[in-house]
Write an enzyme that holds these catalytic residues in place. Structure first.
Site, short mmCIF file in Angstrom:
data_model
loop_
_atom_site.label_atom_id
_atom_site.label_comp_id
_atom_site.label_asym_id
_atom_site.label_seq_id
_atom_site.Cartn_x
_atom_site.Cartn_y
_atom_site.Cartn_z
N SER A 95 0.83 -1.20 0.00
CA SER A 95 0.00 0.00 0.00
C SER A 95 0.87 1.26 0.00
CB SER A 95 -0.96 -0.05 1.18
OG SER A 95 -2.05 0.81 0.99
N HIS A 134 -7.29 -6.24 -0.38
CA HIS A 134 -6.17 -5.32 -0.48
C HIS A 134 -4.86 -6.08 -0.52
CE1 HIS A 134 -4.01 -1.68 -0.24
NE2 HIS A 134 -3.74 -1.69 1.04
N ASP A 173 -9.16 -4.34 -5.64
CA ASP A 173 -8.58 -3.80 -4.40
C ASP A 173 -9.35 -2.55 -4.00
OD1 ASP A 173 -6.89 -2.38 -2.54
OD2 ASP A 173 -5.19 -3.56 -3.25
#
Length: 517
Positions: free
Chosen positions: A234, A487, A459
């Site tokens: 991320s 995710h 996602d």
């Protein structure tokens, strides 16, 4: 899901609490490493590993780390870095480190530095949970090294609000629909920005991504590595890409999973993220409908509408819980959003929504508390504040509250359920009181070794198109795509992705650019 379930949550709050940007969430089981951390091999610095970019940084690059057993899973140490790289003889910051030694010393390749994202999630927690994050081949070959980036976790954390104020900040309506709520929202925008400057002092201006990436190179040298092996999830992809741009000759095997598009400004990042969460919500409801006799309704549209109506009902009248705190609308929003990060938690979201529809907000409040790292007696880390400080240094752009109505149509088209929340989030950095010591960079990482970028098609937090864009922006970017929900892509049940990532980390085998899994 109950609070007794053995779950480690590493999460960084973005959305309305920080400027529009990135979110990282990793939901892990409670497994820990079993090897004795005192058996960790020593690392002899390779020739040239500790050569600093400038002579004034020599004392930082040449430092030796003192490791001590900690948490029953690894070794902890503190790394010293300059507060301001322009003035390396001035104040310093201590960065918390945690290393889980390679499980098979005979096959050890070196150190793998890891970051779970956020910004603001403690990397030490991520490394401590290595047994759940990384598959055995990676754990056999690498020391998994996590660090709390400057201003986060145990690394001289920034402070912006007291716990009671932070509770109120999280609980407020993230989508104000009355003049009074809009005034309250604007007041918190000003209050958190002023609080960071007042409560954190000089540190508040020195927690940018560029500075954290510079810290990573000091860490690389202190670990004795001539090149950086790195896994970032991320926001950790932004941090890793920035490192590769600053130090392309030191960037080794980098994997960036759940990527951020570094070419986008805050507004477009926020709009696309709203769309990502809408996609995830509809996939969740579709799964409920497909199972038959869905408690939310017989169609996806009906189910999404019922969830939206629940949020409106909680806004009008908060729900009681089994604690002395009610479930307010801000808590309900975050409590719904959190389980969308992983299909594994859709069943728990079913339970929480059923309870809320029956008038009990306990489980949604529990999810909301996990989202902002709130324990039973207060906050367990500063992630909800750090994300604000870091994001708003990286991109201080904001709009005044009076301009939000002009944004609503575009955002609600992208996300009928969540769009207005993200539109109001565009005001967040308007209260920022400090200037960044070093502005963000245009990242290309020219001259770096291949960088593997992983994207997942549905996602919610880092939409798939961001991975496509980042792989294109990096001169040596290689895209690996996972068709799926949730995710990030590695260790999510897709062998194709896992083998591609591990083939690169363990043997240097570069996946085919555009590999689809």
């Amino acid at each position: 899901m109950t609070a007794q379930r053995a779950v480690v949550l590493l999460l960084v709050l973005a959305l309305a609490l920080g400027s529009a940007g990135t979110v990282a969430l990793v939901l892990l089981d409670g497994d820990t490493a079993t090897s004795d951390p005192r058996d960790a091999p020593t690392t002899t610095p390779a020739p040239g590993a500790t050569v600093p970019p400038s002579p004034d940084l020599a004392r930082f690059y040449g430092q030796r780390l003192t490791w001590e057993p900690c948490r029953g899973v690894g070794l902890c140490a503190t790394l010293e870095v300059p507060l301001d790289y322009r003035h390396p003889r001035g104040e310093t910051v201590g960065l918390a480190l945690l290393k889980v030694p390679a499980a098979d010393p005979g096959r050890r390749l070196g150190s793998l530095v890891v970051n779970p994202g956020g910004p603001g999630a403690p990397g030490t927690d991520y490394a401590a949970s290595a047994a759940a994050v990384f598959r055995q081949p990676v754990r056999d070959a690498y020391d998994i090294v996590g660090f709390d980036p400057r201003g986060t976790g145990d690394s001289d954390p920034v402070d912006c609000l007291g716990d009671d104020d932070l509770d109120a900040y999280v609980a407020q309506d993230p989508d104000p629909d009355t003049a009074a709520e809009a005034s309250t929202y604007a007041g918190w925008v000003d209050r958190i920005g002023r609080g960071c400057a007042d409560r954190s002092g000089a540190l508040a201006a020195h927690v940018s991504t560029v500075e954290a990436a510079r810290d990573m190179d000091v860490l690389r040298a202190a670990l004795g590595e001539s090149s950086m092996a790195y896994f970032g999830a991320s926001y950790g992809t932004k941090l890793g890409a920035t490192y590769a741009d600053l130090f392309p000759d030191r960037a080794g095997r980098l994997v960036l999973d759940g990527a951020v598009d570094l070419s986008l400004g805050s507004r477009e990042l926020s709009r696309q993220q709203a769309q990502g969460f809408e996609t995830a919500l509809r996939a969740y409801v579709q799964d409920c409908v497909d199972e038959g006799d869905c408690f939310l309704g017989d169609t996806v549209d009906a189910g999404v509408a019922r969830i939206r109506a629940l949020l409106d009902d909680v806004d009008a009248e908060p729900l009681p819980t089994d604690s002395d705190r009610d479930l307010e609308v801000g808590n309900a929003f975050y409590g719904i959003v959190l389980p969308l990060y992983s299909r594994d938690f859709w069943g728990a979201l079913n339970d929480a929504l059923r309870a809320a529809l029956d008038g009990d907000g306990t489980e949604l409040l529990w999810f909301s508390d996990l989202y902002v790292s709130r324990g039973s007696s207060g906050y367990t880390d500063n992630s909800a504040e750090a994300i604000y400080a870091i994001n708003c240094l990286d991109d201080p752009w904001a709009i005044p509250a009076a301009e939000v109505p002009d944004q609503l149509a575009d955002f609600e088209q992208a996300s009928p359920t969540f769009g207005s929340v993200f539109a109001w989030g565009l005001t967040t950095c308007g209260g920022m009181r400090v200037e960044p010591a070093e502005p963000p960079r245009e990242v290309r990482a020219a001259g770096a070794d291949p960088i593997v970028v992983v994207g997942t098609t549905r996602d919610p937090a880092t939409p798939y198109q961001w991975a496509v864009a980042l792989a294109d922006q990096l001169e040596s970017g290689v895209l690996v795509s996972r068709d799926g929900d949730g995710h990030t892509g590695y260790n999510s049940g897709n062998n194709c992705v896992d083998e591609a990532v591990e083939g690169y980390l363990l043997a240097g085998v570069v996946p085919d650019d555009g590999l689809s899994c």
